[in-house]
Design a protein around this motif. Sequence first.
Motif, mmCIF file in Angstrom:
data_model
loop_
_atom_site.group_PDB
_atom_site.id
_atom_site.type_symbol
_atom_site.label_atom_id
_atom_site.label_comp_id
_atom_site.label_asym_id
_atom_site.label_seq_id
_atom_site.Cartn_x
_atom_site.Cartn_y
_atom_site.Cartn_z
ATOM 1 N N ASP A 6 -5.324 -1.111 1.873
ATOM 2 C CA ASP A 6 -4.141 -1.958 2.061
ATOM 3 C C ASP A 6 -3.673 -2.516 0.723
ATOM 4 O OD1 ASP A 6 -4.215 -1.533 4.784
ATOM 5 O OD2 ASP A 6 -5.111 -3.481 5.260
ATOM 6 N N ARG A 10 -0.152 -1.846 -1.311
ATOM 7 C CA ARG A 10 0.681 -2.979 -1.751
ATOM 8 C C ARG A 10 0.947 -2.887 -3.254
ATOM 9 N NH1 ARG A 10 -2.497 -5.931 1.551
ATOM 10 N NH2 ARG A 10 -3.632 -6.891 -0.156
ATOM 11 N N GLN A 13 3.480 -0.187 -3.880
ATOM 12 C CA GLN A 13 4.822 -0.646 -3.501
ATOM 13 C C GLN A 13 5.402 -1.583 -4.545
ATOM 14 O OE1 GLN A 13 3.914 -2.293 0.352
ATOM 15 N NE2 GLN A 13 4.683 -0.482 1.433
#
Length: 169
Positions: A6, A10, A13
């Motif tokens: 995760d 992130r 991104q």
Amino acid sequence: MNKTHDATFRYIQILSAELFKSELRRFSRTIDELFQSNRRLTLNHGDGLVFAGQIFKPSQAPSHGKLAYTTVDESLIPVIQALVADQQTVASDKKLMEQMFFRLLSSCNTHQDVRDALPDCLQDVLPPLQMHERTRPQAYTLRGDDRAMRQFEKILPRIEFYSAVRLIY
């Protein structure tokens, strides 16, 4: 998916959004200028442009309702062709960089690992990394994978370019 993955996604991104923010602004300005030029040349007051099956909306175009799109004036075709080619290049660069970021970061567990895996030009993009000094060579996570290291070395100048553009614009 675990917390490490995760965090990796992130980070990717955030890196991608920051590196390409100025390019998206540049594209938006170019589309706005094209729209205004097309409007002056054709006296057509649509909500956007359509070229080669692709819709180009100016930044102030309505986002809902029935929208009318106009074709691009013939004199503006070279400009919009250059824009489309530039958008394709940037999209390709973005995809390659995101793939490389995943390769670099997928085995990282700490902020220090992330800091060491990424090139120096990206240290300021992720705030948690700013307080960490490099303890290992960049791309250390690719050690032992000669092909991946060659790919990294090939894309590094593009990463540095977009990082510099981000700071300038």
